[in-house]
Design a protein around this motif. Structure first.
Motif, short mmCIF file in Angstrom:
data_model
loop_
_atom_site.label_atom_id
_atom_site.label_comp_id
_atom_site.label_asym_id
_atom_site.label_seq_id
_atom_site.Cartn_x
_atom_site.Cartn_y
_atom_site.Cartn_z
N ILE A 139 0.84 -1.21 0.00
CA ILE A 139 0.00 0.00 0.00
C ILE A 139 0.87 1.26 0.00
O ILE A 139 0.60 2.22 -0.74
CB ILE A 139 -0.96 -0.01 1.22
N LEU A 140 1.93 1.23 0.82
CA LEU A 140 2.86 2.36 0.83
C LEU A 140 3.51 2.55 -0.54
O LEU A 140 3.69 3.69 -1.00
CB LEU A 140 3.93 2.14 1.90
N GLY A 141 3.84 1.42 -1.19
CA GLY A 141 4.44 1.49 -2.52
C GLY A 141 3.48 2.09 -3.54
O GLY A 141 3.90 2.87 -4.41
N ILE A 142 2.21 1.74 -3.44
CA ILE A 142 1.20 2.30 -4.35
C ILE A 142 1.08 3.81 -4.15
O ILE A 142 1.06 4.58 -5.13
CB ILE A 142 -0.16 1.61 -4.12
N LEU A 143 0.99 4.24 -2.90
CA LEU A 143 0.91 5.68 -2.60
C LEU A 143 2.17 6.40 -3.06
O LEU A 143 2.11 7.53 -3.56
CB LEU A 143 0.69 5.89 -1.09
N TRP A 144 3.32 5.75 -2.88
CA TRP A 144 4.60 6.32 -3.30
C TRP A 144 4.65 6.54 -4.81
O TRP A 144 5.03 7.60 -5.29
CB TRP A 144 5.72 5.40 -2.84
N MET A 145 4.24 5.53 -5.56
CA MET A 145 4.25 5.62 -7.02
C MET A 145 3.29 6.71 -7.50
O MET A 145 3.61 7.46 -8.44
CB MET A 145 3.85 4.27 -7.63
N ALA A 146 2.15 6.81 -6.86
CA ALA A 146 1.18 7.86 -7.22
C ALA A 146 1.76 9.24 -6.96
O ALA A 146 1.60 10.17 -7.76
CB ALA A 146 -0.12 7.65 -6.45
N LEU A 147 2.45 9.39 -5.82
CA LEU A 147 3.05 10.68 -5.47
C LEU A 147 4.17 11.04 -6.44
O LEU A 147 4.26 12.19 -6.90
CB LEU A 147 3.60 10.62 -4.03
N ILE A 148 5.03 10.07 -6.75
CA ILE A 148 6.12 10.30 -7.71
C ILE A 148 5.56 10.78 -9.05
O ILE A 148 6.05 11.74 -9.65
CB ILE A 148 6.94 9.01 -7.92
N THR A 149 4.52 10.10 -9.53
CA THR A 149 3.93 10.45 -10.82
C THR A 149 3.29 11.83 -10.77
O THR A 149 3.44 12.63 -11.71
CB THR A 149 2.88 9.40 -11.22
N PHE A 150 2.58 12.13 -9.69
CA PHE A 150 1.93 13.44 -9.56
C PHE A 150 2.96 14.57 -9.63
O PHE A 150 2.77 15.55 -10.35
CB PHE A 150 1.16 13.50 -8.23
N ILE A 151 4.06 14.42 -8.91
CA ILE A 151 5.09 15.46 -8.90
C ILE A 151 5.78 15.54 -10.26
O ILE A 151 6.06 16.62 -10.77
CB ILE A 151 6.12 15.20 -7.78
N ALA A 152 6.05 14.37 -10.87
CA ALA A 152 6.74 14.33 -12.16
C ALA A 152 5.92 15.03 -13.25
O ALA A 152 6.49 15.65 -14.16
CB ALA A 152 7.03 12.89 -12.56
N THR A 153 4.58 14.93 -13.18
CA THR A 153 3.75 15.57 -14.20
C THR A 153 3.76 17.10 -14.08
O THR A 153 3.28 17.78 -14.98
CB THR A 153 2.28 15.09 -14.10
N LYS A 154 4.31 17.62 -13.01
CA LYS A 154 4.38 19.07 -12.84
C LYS A 154 5.55 19.69 -13.60
O LYS A 154 5.69 20.91 -13.63
CB LYS A 154 4.48 19.42 -11.34
N GLY A 155 6.41 18.86 -14.18
CA GLY A 155 7.47 19.39 -15.03
C GLY A 155 8.86 19.05 -14.55
O GLY A 155 9.08 18.60 -13.41
#
Length: 505
Positions: A139-155
């Motif tokens: 679950i932590l890994g899922i949240l981590w991947m979502a966070l990484i992707t969210f920040i990465a899409t910001k540029g």
């Protein structure tokens, strides 16, 4: 104003060096190398740097400078040197391996964080709402991947800041290792915790498991793989400020620092750690040796300064926490780079006809839709591994075996294309490290032989040393499977859109 705004979004030389440093330099590789081979690790690391890493880095510098205005990174390099199909197979295999890497790392990353908070690895005991530790970590890994992707899409600017912090954290950790060990050496009046007994200390290993020639050869593989990953930044050439000058300079600077840093770091471990006294216990393994060794640095530093044993142990505990926090930042930086750079090269470099239209859309320099799709794939795989039971765990273990070799084979693809790159006079080469084609051929052969040997030995080692033919078969199956899938994807698009004609146009 537009020029100024664009320049602020470019990677500076320092940012590029820190990004390379965060992607390639693995701090745990030094404690692990000392654990496996003692001082005997140093010659093998130096040999790996000379025969693989430095010439390979020089190739990256030449490629990057020649294609400084191109998007697509290593795909573009190989396509313009040899051809699109060759390039696609190489980059697809490379990218698929990093998908598996992200799934595995989403679980591993919590170990250094646990050490930072609790002073030791407690992840095996984590439980929440009746869930097992593997499920909580999932679950932590899922949240981590979502966070990484969210920040990465910001540029890229957001990614650059995080990787710069991570690169700085790795640098600080290494400075602490070198200065701390030097201080221990001075306070102990030049006495080494692991004494040097002539040339023998730099040839043999204190670890009985690495006494045979076959075991030593397996360490060569470990040393070579410690230098892997520099090709990841290939997709950032067009994002680098004054790329023709700064990109090759950044790669060469990082390569030299990393090569020297590894050898100095391994030697520093012997200044404050006696192998038999600290690392010979059954509870010491590759997963925790970095924390044990660095905790010992804190203890040794305290004792050398004349503190009580109790105070020295407290110092050691806080050093272990510092190492855990720094390594968590390092993992974070590496994760951001590898979640973004390989995908950027795959999407922006390859023909658009290979992918659904939405995946190829780039906004603010970021393939945002592709990042989201990648995130969904990784999350589904994490869920399968974490909640799928023993069979799912076995499946992922096999998947990891399949990518062991597949992750490094693209190095052979890139190096193999270098001669064609040098022979193609239509490619304008703004930076030349290998002044003659003979030198280029020697460097290419050196890289191909070194990486080829490492891969061959990696494949046969489980079967030869343990009789584990299954692992050997899965490692052979990985590259074959990825190659077949890549060719199917490419040939389907080629038939529909006649890619070759479009590429040649």
């Amino acid at each position: 104003m537009a020029t100024k705004e664009n320049s602020t979004k470019k990677l500076t030389l320092i940012s590029l060096v820190l990004m390379i440093f965060a992607s390639v330099f693995g701090f745990p590789n030094m404690p692990r190398a000392f654990f496996l081979m003692g001082y005997g690790a140093i010659p093998w690391y130096m040999l790996s740097a000379l025969t693989f890493f430095i010439p390979y880095a020089f190739m990256m510098a030449e490629y990057g400078s020649a294609f400084k205005d191109e998007k697509g990174g290593i795909y573009t390099w190989m396509r313009k040197s040899i051809g699109p199909k060759y390039a696609f197979v190489g980059v697809f295999m490379w990218y698929a391996s990093y998908i598996v890497w992200m799934v595995g790392t989403s679980s591993i990353i919590w170990i250094p964080l646990s050490n930072a908070i609790f002073g030791s690895d407690t992840t095996s005991s984590w439980a929440l709402f009746g869930l097992k530790s593997t499920q909580v970590i999932g679950i932590l890994g899922i949240l981590w991947m979502a966070l990484i992707t969210f920040i990465a899409t910001k540029g890229l600017e957001k990614i650059k800041k995080i990787t710069s912090i991570a690169g700085t954290a790795v640098a600080v950790l290494n400075v602490f290792l070198l200065i701390g060990s030097l201080l221990v050496l001075i306070l102990n009046k030049g006495n080494l915790a692991q004494p040097i007994e002539g040339l023998h200390s730099f040839i043999s290993s204190p670890n009985s498991s690495y006494g045979s020639p076959v075991a030593m050869l397996s360490f060569v593989v470990f040393a070579i793989f410690a230098f892997g990953g520099i090709e990841v930044v290939g997709g950032l050439v067009d994002e680098t400020e004054n790329a023709a000058k700064n990109f090759p300079k950044g790669i060469i600077t990082a390569a030299l620092i990393i090569s020297i840093g590894y050898s100095l770091g391994i030697f520093a471990c012997g200044i404050f750690t006696n192998w038999t006294g600290i690392l010979s216990g059954k509870d010491v393994h590759m997963g925790n040796v970095a924390y044990i060794l660095m905790k010992n640095l804190g203890v040794s530093l305290g004792l050398a300064m004349g503190t009580t044993t109790e105070t020295a142990l407290v110092i050691g505990s806080w050093v272990a926490r510092f190492v855990g926090f720094s390594m968590f930042l390092a993992f974070t930086g590496t994760f951001f780079t590898l979640a973004f750079a390989p995908l950027k090269q795959l999407i922006e470099g390859t023909p658009k006809e290979l992918w659904p239209a939405k995946m190829t859309k780039v906004k603010d320099g970021i393939p945002k839709n592709a990042l989201i799709i990648q995130c969904v794939i990784v999350i589904l795989m994490i869920m399968l591994v974490s909640f799928g039971g023993d069979e799912a765990a076995k499946f992922f273990s096999r998947l990891q075996l399949m990518t062991n070799v597949a992750m490094t084979l693209p190095n052979l693809f890139i190096a193999g294309a270098f001669i064609a790159f040098k022979n193609n006079d239509n490619i304008k080469k703004t930076f030349v490290m290998f002044k003659t084609k003979t030198k280029a051929k020697i460097a290419t052969c050196s890289v191909l032989i070194t990486v080829g040997f490492a891969n061959i030995f990696t494949i046969i080692e489980p079967w030869y040393t343990k009789g584990d033919i299954s692992s050997t078969i899965w490692m052979i199956a990985g590259p074959l499977c990825f190659t077949v899938v890549a060719l199917i994807v490419y040939n389907r698009a080629e038939k529909k859109q006649n890619i070759n004609n479009e590429e040649a146009a």
